[in-house]
Design a protein around this motif. Sequence first.
Motif, short mmCIF file in Angstrom:
data_model
loop_
_atom_site.label_atom_id
_atom_site.label_comp_id
_atom_site.label_asym_id
_atom_site.label_seq_id
_atom_site.Cartn_x
_atom_site.Cartn_y
_atom_site.Cartn_z
N GLU A 198 0.81 -1.21 0.00
CA GLU A 198 0.00 0.00 0.00
C GLU A 198 0.85 1.27 0.00
OE1 GLU A 198 -2.63 -0.24 3.29
OE2 GLU A 198 -3.69 -2.02 2.56
N VAL A 199 2.14 1.14 0.27
CA VAL A 199 3.02 2.30 0.32
C VAL A 199 3.50 2.65 -1.09
CG1 VAL A 199 5.19 3.21 1.22
CG2 VAL A 199 3.77 1.75 2.66
N GLU A 200 3.22 3.88 -1.53
CA GLU A 200 3.67 4.33 -2.84
C GLU A 200 5.15 4.69 -2.78
OE1 GLU A 200 1.90 4.33 -5.54
OE2 GLU A 200 0.00 3.74 -4.61
N ILE A 201 5.79 4.72 -3.95
CA ILE A 201 7.21 5.05 -4.01
C ILE A 201 7.46 6.45 -3.47
CG2 ILE A 201 9.19 5.37 -5.55
CD1 ILE A 201 7.99 3.36 -7.41
N THR A 202 6.57 7.38 -3.84
CA THR A 202 6.74 8.76 -3.39
C THR A 202 6.66 8.86 -1.87
OG1 THR A 202 4.36 9.09 -3.79
CG2 THR A 202 5.89 9.77 -5.53
N GLU A 203 5.77 8.06 -1.26
CA GLU A 203 5.65 8.05 0.20
C GLU A 203 6.92 7.50 0.84
OE1 GLU A 203 1.31 7.18 1.70
OE2 GLU A 203 1.79 5.77 0.09
N ALA A 204 7.45 6.43 0.26
CA ALA A 204 8.67 5.83 0.81
C ALA A 204 9.85 6.78 0.68
CB ALA A 204 8.96 4.51 0.08
N LEU A 205 9.97 7.46 -0.46
CA LEU A 205 11.06 8.41 -0.65
C LEU A 205 10.93 9.59 0.30
CD1 LEU A 205 11.21 8.37 -4.56
CD2 LEU A 205 12.98 7.51 -3.01
N TYR A 206 9.72 10.05 0.53
CA TYR A 206 9.50 11.17 1.45
C TYR A 206 9.84 10.77 2.88
CZ TYR A 206 7.07 14.66 4.28
OH TYR A 206 6.77 15.61 5.22
N ALA A 207 9.38 9.59 3.29
CA ALA A 207 9.65 9.13 4.65
C ALA A 207 11.14 8.97 4.89
CB ALA A 207 8.93 7.82 4.92
#
Length: 541
Positions: free
Chosen positions: A433-442
Motif C-alpha cells: 500500500e506504500v507508494e514510491i513517493t511516500e517511501a522516498l519522502y519518509a
Amino acid sequence: MLSATYPLPRLRLPAKPTAWRYLVTMMLARPGLLAVSAISGALWSLPIALLPVAIGRGIDAIGSGDSDSVWLWGLAAAGLGIAQTLAGTVQHFASYGCWIHGAGVTQRLATEHAAKLGVNLRDTTTTGDVVAITTSDINPIGDSFEVLGRAFGSLIAFIVCATALLTTSPLLGVVALIGVPLAVVGIGPLLKPLEKRQTKQREEKTEVNALAADIVSGLRILRGVGGEKQFLDRFRRSSQRVRAAGVEVGRSEAWLAAAEVALPGLVTVVITWLGAQLAMNGTIGIGELITFYGISVFLVIPVTTATEFAGVLSAALVSARKVCKLLSTERTLAEPENQVPLPEGPLDLYDETSGIKAEAGKLTVIDVGADAEAVASRMARFTDPDEPALAGGVPVNRVTLAELRRRIVFAHNQDIWFSGVLREQVTPAEPGEVEITEALYAADADDIVEALPNGVDEVIGERGREVSGGQRQRLNLARALATDADVLLLDEPTSAVDAHTEARITERVAKLRRGKTTVVFSQSPLWTHVADVVVSTKVVA
C-alpha cells in the motif's frame, strides 16, 4: 543471452551432477533442435563427399564421348552444390540455436541457483567463480553443442565415402576405413594435457576475477589509504599467471591443430599414391583417380571436425565441472518439512537466544551494540541457531522461506544496489500500500530524486556510485519502506546522515509504519525518542 521470459527446458539433473551427466542431459533436453542440427549437418556434408564422384563420372563420360552422361553428371554436380547451400543455411541456424541452448541455459541455471542460495552464496563459493561461470564457462559449453551437428554430418559423409571407395577399389576403401580412424585416434594423447592446462587456466581466471571484484568494491577505501599500487601489483602478478596458463593452453592447441593437418594429410597422400599406381596399371580410369583424390582430400574434413569436437569437448568438460560444483551447492537454510503459515497481520518477534522481544504493531528500538546484525539475522532467519526465533509465536524455521522473506524484511544499511532505473530499484516485486513517493519522502530522499536529471527514471549505476554514502543509505531505507512488510528490521538505517536529516526521518518513518511491526537496531537517541518500546542490553548470548 536468453531473455528472462524464455522457459527453461525440463532438466532432470541429480543432486550432485557430473560433467558428463550434465552435458548429456542438456543435449537430451532439446532433442528436436539436436536432430535438426544433426540431419542438416549430414545433408551439408554429403554433397561435399559426393561431388568428387559426380566430377569423376563426368570426366569418364567426356573421355568416352557420351554427351548425355556429361550433361547428366554436370547437372548432378550443380544439384549437389544447391543442396549443400540450402542444407548449410539450415545447419547454420540449427547449430547456432544449439549454441544458445547450451550457453544460455547454463547461464540461466547458474544465475538462478546463485540467487536461490542467497546469503549463503558467499560462504560456499567465490565471486570470481560465479563471474567466470556466467561469462567464460558458458562459451565452451555452447561450442560443444554447436559442433555436434557438423560432427555427426562428417561421420555420415565418411561412411558414404568409405563405401564408395570400397565399391570401386577395396584396397583404397580399406586404407580409408583404417587410416582415417587411426588419424582421429592419433590426436587422443594430445587431449589430456590440453584438458589439464585448460583447468589450470580456468583456476587462474577465477582468481583474477575475484581479485578484480575486490578491487572494484573497495576502490574508495583503497584510494583513501593509498593502497592502489599494492593491489595493482597483485593484479598484475595474477594477470601474468593467467597469461602464462593461456600460453600453455595455446601450445597444446597448436599441437592439436598440427595433428589435424598432418595425420589426415598422410592418409590423403597414401590414397592418392595408391590411386595413381592403380591408374598406371590400368585398374582404374582417370575419372576414378580424380574421384579418389577428391574423396581423399574431403577426408580431411571429418578428421578436422573430429579434432575440433574433441578440443571443445575437453574445454566443455572443464567448464561443466565448475557449473556442476555450483549447482551441487545446497542452501544451508533448508525448507521446513512440516510447514506452518504465519498469522495474518502484524507479528511480534522473539529471539530465543538473547531473550529480546519486539511487540506486534509497534516501533521497537533495540540497542545491542555490535550484536545487532546477529540478532536481526536470527529474527529474519538468515541463520539457523539451535533455538529458532519466533514470529507470531511460530518458529521461523517452520515457515517457508518465500513467505518469511515476504512478511519479514531485513534491510541492512550496506545493502548493494545493482545498475538500473531508480524507479525499478525502489519498487518491490510485490508492491504493497506504500507508494514510491511516500517511501522516498519518509526516507527524506525526495530531494535526491529532484536533483537527478530524469527523477525516478534516472539510471543508477552499480552500487549506486552516482550518489554519496548518506544519499545511498536514504535510498536503501526508501526501498525497504516501499516493501510495506508486516515486519521491517532496520540495521542502523541513519548512521550516515546528519542529525537534522535523521530527526525528520525518524518522525516520518514512525508515522508511515504506524500499526506495523518495525524493529530498528540503533544507538541513536533520535530513534529512541519516537520509539514505542526501547530495548537496551549489551549482553547477547
